[in-house]
Scaffold this motif. Structure first.
Motif, PDB file in Angstrom:
ATOM      1  N   THR A 164     -52.470  22.389  62.068  1.00 10.35           N
ATOM      2  CA  THR A 164     -53.573  22.866  63.182  1.00 10.35           C
ATOM      3  C   THR A 164     -54.910  22.826  62.505  1.00 10.35           C
ATOM      4  O   THR A 164     -55.042  22.667  61.418  1.00 10.35           O
ATOM      5  CB  THR A 164     -53.186  24.031  63.497  1.00 10.35           C
ATOM      6  OG1 THR A 164     -54.062  24.594  64.421  1.00 10.35           O
ATOM      7  CG2 THR A 164     -53.059  25.160  62.458  1.00 10.35           C
ATOM      8  N   ASP A 165     -55.897  22.412  63.580  1.00  7.72           N
ATOM      9  CA  ASP A 165     -57.220  22.597  63.023  1.00  7.72           C
ATOM     10  C   ASP A 165     -57.772  24.021  63.118  1.00  7.72           C
ATOM     11  O   ASP A 165     -59.072  24.114  62.830  1.00  7.72           O
ATOM     12  CB  ASP A 165     -58.063  21.603  64.003  1.00  7.72           C
ATOM     13  CG  ASP A 165     -57.619  20.096  63.982  1.00  7.72           C
ATOM     14  OD1 ASP A 165     -57.382  19.848  62.817  1.00  7.72           O
ATOM     15  OD2 ASP A 165     -57.583  19.459  65.080  1.00  7.72           O
ATOM     16  N   ASN A 166     -56.986  25.094  63.546  1.00 12.89           N
ATOM     17  CA  ASN A 166     -57.490  26.362  63.746  1.00 12.89           C
ATOM     18  C   ASN A 166     -57.565  27.086  62.628  1.00 12.89           C
ATOM     19  O   ASN A 166     -57.888  28.547  62.614  1.00 12.89           O
ATOM     20  CB  ASN A 166     -56.759  27.001  64.934  1.00 12.89           C
ATOM     21  CG  ASN A 166     -56.925  26.245  66.277  1.00 12.89           C
ATOM     22  OD1 ASN A 166     -57.841  25.732  66.528  1.00 12.89           O
ATOM     23  ND2 ASN A 166     -55.883  26.318  67.097  1.00 12.89           N
ATOM     24  N   TRP A 215     -42.620  27.449  68.181  1.00 14.30           N
ATOM     25  CA  TRP A 215     -43.947  27.303  68.531  1.00 14.30           C
ATOM     26  C   TRP A 215     -44.119  27.794  69.691  1.00 14.30           C
ATOM     27  O   TRP A 215     -45.097  28.669  70.005  1.00 14.30           O
ATOM     28  CB  TRP A 215     -44.664  26.148  68.334  1.00 14.30           C
ATOM     29  CG  TRP A 215     -44.454  25.012  67.039  1.00 14.30           C
ATOM     30  CD1 TRP A 215     -44.249  23.925  66.924  1.00 14.30           C
ATOM     31  CD2 TRP A 215     -44.457  25.823  65.370  1.00 14.30           C
ATOM     32  NE1 TRP A 215     -44.333  23.452  65.360  1.00 14.30           N
ATOM     33  CE2 TRP A 215     -44.292  24.642  64.880  1.00 14.30           C
ATOM     34  CE3 TRP A 215     -44.151  26.982  65.083  1.00 14.30           C
ATOM     35  CZ2 TRP A 215     -43.976  24.633  63.399  1.00 14.30           C
ATOM     36  CZ3 TRP A 215     -43.962  27.026  63.654  1.00 14.30           C
ATOM     37  CH2 TRP A 215     -43.946  25.952  62.808  1.00 14.30           C
ATOM     38  N   TRP A 243     -46.315  19.799  60.124  1.00 13.45           N
ATOM     39  CA  TRP A 243     -46.838  20.460  61.269  1.00 13.45           C
ATOM     40  C   TRP A 243     -48.289  20.909  60.925  1.00 13.45           C
ATOM     41  O   TRP A 243     -48.347  21.729  60.105  1.00 13.45           O
ATOM     42  CB  TRP A 243     -46.003  21.551  62.189  1.00 13.45           C
ATOM     43  CG  TRP A 243     -44.874  21.068  62.620  1.00 13.45           C
ATOM     44  CD1 TRP A 243     -43.500  21.126  62.239  1.00 13.45           C
ATOM     45  CD2 TRP A 243     -44.679  20.630  63.911  1.00 13.45           C
ATOM     46  NE1 TRP A 243     -42.571  20.659  62.970  1.00 13.45           N
ATOM     47  CE2 TRP A 243     -43.383  20.318  64.184  1.00 13.45           C
ATOM     48  CE3 TRP A 243     -45.468  20.666  65.008  1.00 13.45           C
ATOM     49  CZ2 TRP A 243     -42.786  19.930  65.323  1.00 13.45           C
ATOM     50  CZ3 TRP A 243     -44.919  20.115  66.312  1.00 13.45           C
ATOM     51  CH2 TRP A 243     -43.846  19.682  66.428  1.00 13.45           C
ATOM     52  N   HIS A 245     -49.947  27.052  70.075  1.00 14.86           N
ATOM     53  CA  HIS A 245     -50.332  25.628  70.926  1.00 14.86           C
ATOM     54  C   HIS A 245     -51.276  25.016  69.653  1.00 14.86           C
ATOM     55  O   HIS A 245     -51.688  25.605  68.872  1.00 14.86           O
ATOM     56  CB  HIS A 245     -51.036  25.810  72.269  1.00 14.86           C
ATOM     57  CG  HIS A 245     -51.887  26.914  72.344  1.00 14.86           C
ATOM     58  ND1 HIS A 245     -53.383  26.789  72.211  1.00 14.86           N
ATOM     59  CD2 HIS A 245     -51.893  28.335  72.757  1.00 14.86           C
ATOM     60  CE1 HIS A 245     -53.852  27.724  72.395  1.00 14.86           C
ATOM     61  NE2 HIS A 245     -53.020  28.666  72.635  1.00 14.86           N
ATOM     62  N   ASP A 246     -51.512  23.809  70.110  1.00 15.58           N
ATOM     63  CA  ASP A 246     -52.582  22.985  69.328  1.00 15.58           C
ATOM     64  C   ASP A 246     -51.836  22.790  67.909  1.00 15.58           C
ATOM     65  O   ASP A 246     -52.809  22.608  66.919  1.00 15.58           O
ATOM     66  CB  ASP A 246     -53.907  23.530  69.218  1.00 15.58           C
ATOM     67  CG  ASP A 246     -54.602  23.706  70.243  1.00 15.58           C
ATOM     68  OD1 ASP A 246     -54.358  22.901  71.338  1.00 15.58           O
ATOM     69  OD2 ASP A 246     -55.519  24.557  70.419  1.00 15.58           O
ATOM     70  N   LEU A 247     -50.527  22.571  67.822  1.00 11.48           N
ATOM     71  CA  LEU A 247     -49.929  22.079  66.580  1.00 11.48           C
ATOM     72  C   LEU A 247     -49.703  20.639  66.618  1.00 11.48           C
ATOM     73  O   LEU A 247     -48.993  20.133  67.879  1.00 11.48           O
ATOM     74  CB  LEU A 247     -48.503  22.994  66.225  1.00 11.48           C
ATOM     75  CG  LEU A 247     -49.054  24.513  65.965  1.00 11.48           C
ATOM     76  CD1 LEU A 247     -47.715  25.362  65.762  1.00 11.48           C
ATOM     77  CD2 LEU A 247     -49.421  24.308  64.198  1.00 11.48           C
ATOM     78  N   ARG A 248     -49.832  19.982  65.680  1.00 11.71           N
ATOM     79  CA  ARG A 248     -49.525  18.345  65.921  1.00 11.71           C
ATOM     80  C   ARG A 248     -48.659  18.125  64.692  1.00 11.71           C
ATOM     81  O   ARG A 248     -48.574  18.694  63.695  1.00 11.71           O
ATOM     82  CB  ARG A 248     -50.814  17.456  65.786  1.00 11.71           C
ATOM     83  CG  ARG A 248     -51.734  17.569  64.815  1.00 11.71           C
ATOM     84  CD  ARG A 248     -53.006  16.809  64.982  1.00 11.71           C
ATOM     85  NE  ARG A 248     -53.471  16.632  63.535  1.00 11.71           N
ATOM     86  CZ  ARG A 248     -54.398  17.573  63.058  1.00 11.71           C
ATOM     87  NH1 ARG A 248     -54.624  18.685  63.682  1.00 11.71           N
ATOM     88  NH2 ARG A 248     -54.823  17.648  61.827  1.00 11.71           N
ATOM     89  N   GLN A 272     -53.977  33.024  68.663  1.00 13.06           N
ATOM     90  CA  GLN A 272     -53.520  32.302  69.995  1.00 13.06           C
ATOM     91  C   GLN A 272     -52.685  33.318  70.829  1.00 13.06           C
ATOM     92  O   GLN A 272     -52.537  32.953  72.092  1.00 13.06           O
ATOM     93  CB  GLN A 272     -52.825  31.118  69.608  1.00 13.06           C
ATOM     94  CG  GLN A 272     -53.501  30.268  68.838  1.00 13.06           C
ATOM     95  CD  GLN A 272     -53.244  28.884  68.695  1.00 13.06           C
ATOM     96  OE1 GLN A 272     -51.880  28.737  68.832  1.00 13.06           O
ATOM     97  NE2 GLN A 272     -53.960  27.883  68.276  1.00 13.06           N
TER      98      GLN A 272
END
Ligand code: ATP
Ligand code: MG
Length: 415
Positions: free
Chosen positions: A262-264, A142, A260, A148-151, A308
């Protein structure tokens, strides 16, 4: 099934070269397995009661009457290849693969019928160290992709005995509430009730709020493994949350599972999913080798990179504009000379003539930051013009013999 168009290719290439480098950095070797295998292989490895096998595979009979399927995922074929080629003699074995997968799902954003996965598998390592290292490796990927913004969400599915006990209780809980379940869940209730936890339907999710939780059914050994795994992640600085409802759609998982997300990306936000499948090699006829792995969805990652990461890194550095018939042969030769003498330079020559104006239009469309302009008069004086297309730096005259140095300096500054 989608085309990958030239305008996206730089993102695919970046993803592919990044994973290749990162995998090498962790001692993983690439393996390539066929796209078509016996249907039976997937049915056995993935499980009859899964969506993938029940309704998503592209299956056909060949001329001999053998039942074959386009691969819906990579792990089953990799396990077959590992056993068939005796690769486990050097266990633990670390492998990665990349390529197209096929599932006949309802097409929607982030979900296509041909999609591509990058996957990694480790065979012959039982401890949570292998699980944790896979996740650090993902995190490195990543980072190198600029995402970014990966949870990360993790859970433990325990052993198959523990799951069987849990399954019974979950089944009892859901049977009482059967009339409030949707059709899919009712169908899953008898065959594979754990998969109901995976339901994307909000009203089913609401019922599940009070359902028994798998973690309460784990024995001491499973708990020890799970907390060891979490300690390793903490030590690596990989952030995660424990999601007790996280299960995998595929049946062969045990102990560690993770996703993993993301909200994107809208509703299809999972970009990588995996876990431990200690039973799988044995199901396929091998000794009970432990295994752990993940698969990333390349389309979803490319989409995320688009929003991103850095813009096109594959555009030409310079577009060659040639004014006048007499400059074409000399111009093309000059471009060739630059490619030879300036390492890494990307030169796009204007082809098929055209007015000055139309050539500059094409130069603009190419994405190149520079135009190299050759006029007949200038050429006879051993001079060319370099025009900056995307900054206020204007233009400059450069002697032909200095051109190679000029571009070497230019690329040096870029890098
Ligand atoms: P879901 O619950 O979303 O259907 P899954 O459990 O079927 O996911 P996996 O089999 O674990 O997904 O696949 C791993 C990853 O591959 C997914 O997280 C996703 O990024 C990607 N993927 C799976 N199916 C598709 C598809 N039809 N189109 C695009 N990407 C996909
Ligand atoms: Mg699916």
């Amino acid at each position: 099934m989608h085309d990958v168009l030239p305008s996206d290719m730089h993102l695919w290439h970046k993803l592919e070269s990044t994973v290749r480098d990162v995998f090498a950095g962790y001692g993983f070797s690439e393996i390539r397995v066929p796209i078509v295998e016996k249907t039976e292989l997937f049915a056995r490895a993935i499980g009859d009661a899964t969506d993938v096998v029940e309704k998503e595979m592209y299956t056909f009979e060949d001329r001999n009457g053998d039942l074959l399927s386009l691969r819906p995922e990579g792990t089953a074929g990799v396990v077959r290849a590992v056993l068939q080629n005796g690769l486990l003699y050097a266990a633990p074995v670390r492998l990665w693969y990349m390529g197209p997968m096929f599932r006949r799902e309802r097409p929607q954003k982030g979900r296509t019928r041909q999609f591509h996965q990058v996957g990694a598998e480790v065979f012959g390592a039982a401890g949570p160290d292998a699980d944790a290292e896979l996740l650090v490796m993902c995190q490195r990927i990543w980072r190198q992709l600029g995402l970014h913004d990966l949870r990360l969400e993790v859970n433990s599915l325990g052993t198959s005995d523990e799951r069987a006990n849990y399954r019974e209780n979950l089944h009892a809980f859901l049977t009482v509430r059967k009339d409030r379940l949707d059709d899919d869940s009712v169908r899953r209730l008898e065959r594979n009730p754990l998969r109901i936890l995976d339901s994307k339907n909000p009203s089913v999710q609401a019922i599940l709020e009070d359902a028994p939780v798998l973690n309460d059914y784990l024995g001491d050994e499973s708990r020890r493994q799970f907390s060891g795994f979490q300690r390793l992640l903490d030590g690596f600085g990989v952030a995660y949350t424990v999601n007790p409802r996280l299960v995998r759609g595929l049946d062969y998982y045990s102990h560690t599972v993770f996703e993993w997300m993301t909200d994107n990306l809208g509703a299809q936000g999972t970009v990588c999913a995996g876990g431990r499948y200690d039973g799988l090699v044995e199901i396929q006829g091998g000794k009970p080798w432990p295994g752990v792995g993940f698969a990333m969805g390349q389309e979803r990652l490319v989409e995320l990179m688009r929003s991103q990461a850095e813009p096109d890194g594959a555009a030409p550095h310079v577009y060659l504009v040639m004014a006048g018939e007499g400059t074409v042969a000399g111009g093309l030769q000059l471009a060739e000379k630059l490619r030879k003498e300036v390492e890494g330079i990307r030169v796009q020559s204007n082809l098929g003539g055209g007015s000055f104006k139309s050539q500059f239009k094409r130069a603009d469309r190419s994405g190149a930051p520079l135009a190299l302009v050759l006029g007949e008069d200038e050429l006879s004086q051993g001079q060319v013009t370099i025009k900056h297309l995307r900054s206020d730096s204007g233009q400059e005259m450069v002697a032909l013999e200095d051109l190679q140095i000029w571009f070497r300096n230019y690329l040096c500054v870029l890098n």
